[in-house]
Design an enzyme around this catalytic site. Structure first.
Site, PDB file in Angstrom:
ATOM      1  N   ASP A 198       0.853  -1.195   0.000  1.00 25.04           N
ATOM      2  CA  ASP A 198       0.000   0.000   0.000  1.00 25.04           C
ATOM      3  C   ASP A 198       0.886   1.241   0.000  1.00 25.04           C
ATOM      4  O   ASP A 198       1.981   1.193  -0.561  1.00 25.04           O
ATOM      5  CB  ASP A 198      -0.979  -0.060   1.183  1.00 25.04           C
ATOM      6  N   HIS A 242       2.065   2.012  -3.305  1.00 24.31           N
ATOM      7  CA  HIS A 242       1.190   3.061  -3.852  1.00 24.31           C
ATOM      8  C   HIS A 242       1.814   4.453  -3.793  1.00 24.31           C
ATOM      9  O   HIS A 242       1.148   5.438  -4.066  1.00 24.31           O
ATOM     10  CB  HIS A 242      -0.155   3.053  -3.126  1.00 24.31           C
TER      11      HIS A 242
END
Ligand code: NAG
Length: 396
Positions: free
Chosen positions: A214, A237
């Site tokens: 993430d 991310h």
């Protein structure tokens, strides 16, 4: 004369420091922990902590080489000691499979804390597998290292692998340095943010390597004076301010102010430098201002520069479609950002119709598609300027 006096004093200070260390050094093995990874060391670690925290002198809890199974650790203060150190040479290993709770290793109200070295292994695979299977009734999982309500904290040389949820969270703190940490989890592991900062002032993250599923670094409400220096990200991310402005509970959300991200590198991430807010009108008073993104390199990054104020996952699960974000974004500078975009739009400012972005500044930007073909910049409700070499050409 003066100098020999000074060196005498120096000698004395060293001796006192060495003596203090010997007296206030709590090896968890001496308190019953077993380094073979099979029996829970929680009681020994808790005993070492209460001795160190209760000490009137600087004190250290020491985890030597070896693998220590640890079901849960709550390092709670306030401590009598003004400096408490957790020094890890070995590995702390979480039980396999979720055992409940929001965090695995927690520090709360510990001013003057140092955590140095070692590895923490969250063994998150079974929680990720449950989420990937989409059964809907999976546990959230636990954050591996949570630091709450503490001042004057150093986290140095720590390695976090395979957290169930976030690796490191800093919340409600003032004056935190995180340096030389290494974070590792598979790119496919859900919700395994690397370092999350919120409700905190004066946090510096320097020289981190973060490969996870993430956000590399995520920044929540109430963050001020954050510096992120020389962090490498990917997979994952990217670095994200937000999500902000979700406003579940009607409470006014604190803003994010004075964030500098300098010398970051991104490889194969979904985003590079992102600011993200929910497309919801309820978050009155929330803001992001005074942000500097500088000296970043991108390789094969899907959205190298992005402001997304229309975040609305699952198309309305949170009641957001057709609303515009109440979060005001202003004074955001991008300087010396170079490299390759994996998608046509390398620069995207998708701001709020009701609260347009202001003071967006681009300088010395050089972003192309892989192989050098030109990329594009797209603006919506964004105001600002550009100077120096700016490619793709600015849409501001
Ligand atoms: C943010 O920076 C500005 C300009 O230097 C300063 O005036 C302001 O007090 C800072 N805000 C915080 C919360 O530190």
């Amino acid at each position: 004369m003066a100098s020999s006096k000074a060196s005498l004093l120096f000698c004395y200070v060293l001796t006192v420091a060495a003596t203090a260390e010997a007296a206030f050094f709590y090896n968890v093995v001496d308190l019953g922990a077993k380094p073979h990874g099979r029996t829970d060391s929680a009681d020994a670690v808790a005993a070492a902590w209460s001795a160190a925290c209760g000490s009137r002198q600087p004190a250290t809890v020491y985890v030597p080489k070896g693998s220590f199974l640890l079901s849960h650790a709550a390092f709670s203060g306030p401590c009598s000691s003004s400096r408490v150190t957790l020094e890890i040479d070995g590995t702390l290993v979480a039980p396999s499979g979720y055992t409940g709770g929001d965090e695995w290793i927690m520090f709360d109200h510990v001013d003057g804390l140092t955590v140095s070295g070692g590895t923490v292994d969250g063994r998150g695979a079974s929680v990720w597998a449950c989420k990937a299977a989409g059964h809907g009734s999976c546990p959230n999982g636990a954050t591996s290292v949570m630091v709450l309500n503490s001042r004057d904290v150093v986290i140095s040389g720590l390695r976090s692998v395979n957290s169930e949820l976030y690796h490191v969270v800093i919340n409600g703190c003032d004056g935190v340095t995180v340096r030389d940490v290494k974070i590792v989890a598979p790119g496919s592991s859900p919700n395994t943010d690397g370092i999350h900062v919120q409700g905190s002032s004066g946090v510096t993250v320097t020289r981190a390597s973060i490969r996870t599923g993430d956000d590399c670094v995520s920044v929540g409400p109430g963050t001020a004076r954050l510096r992120v220096e020389r962090v490498s990200c990917g997979p994952g991310h990217g670095i994200s301010i937000g999500s902000l402005g979700k406003d579940d509970d009607g409470v006014e959300e604190a803003g994010v102010e004075n964030v500098t991200v300098t010398g970051a590198s991104f490889a194969g991430t979904d985003n590079g430098l992102r600011i993200k807010t929910w497309a919801r009108a309820a978050a009155r008073g929330a803001y992001v201002r005074g942000v500097a993104f500088e000296h970043a390199t991108m390789r094969d990054v899907r959205n190298p520069i992005i402001i997304d104020q229309n975040y609305c996952p699952n198309h309305g699960g949170a009641g957001c479609p057709h609303q515009s974000s109440a979060v005001k974004i202003s004074d955001v500078r991008y300087t010396d950002i170079q490299g390759s975009s994996a998608s046509q739009v390398a620069v995207k400012f998708d701001c709020s119709a009701s609260n347009p972005c202001t003071g967006i500044d681009l300088q010395d930007i050089r972003l192309t598609l892989d192989g050098g073909a030109p990329a594009e910049a797209v603006c919506q409700h964004a105001d600002g300027g550009a100077s120096g070499y700016v490619v793709p050409p600015s849409c501001l």
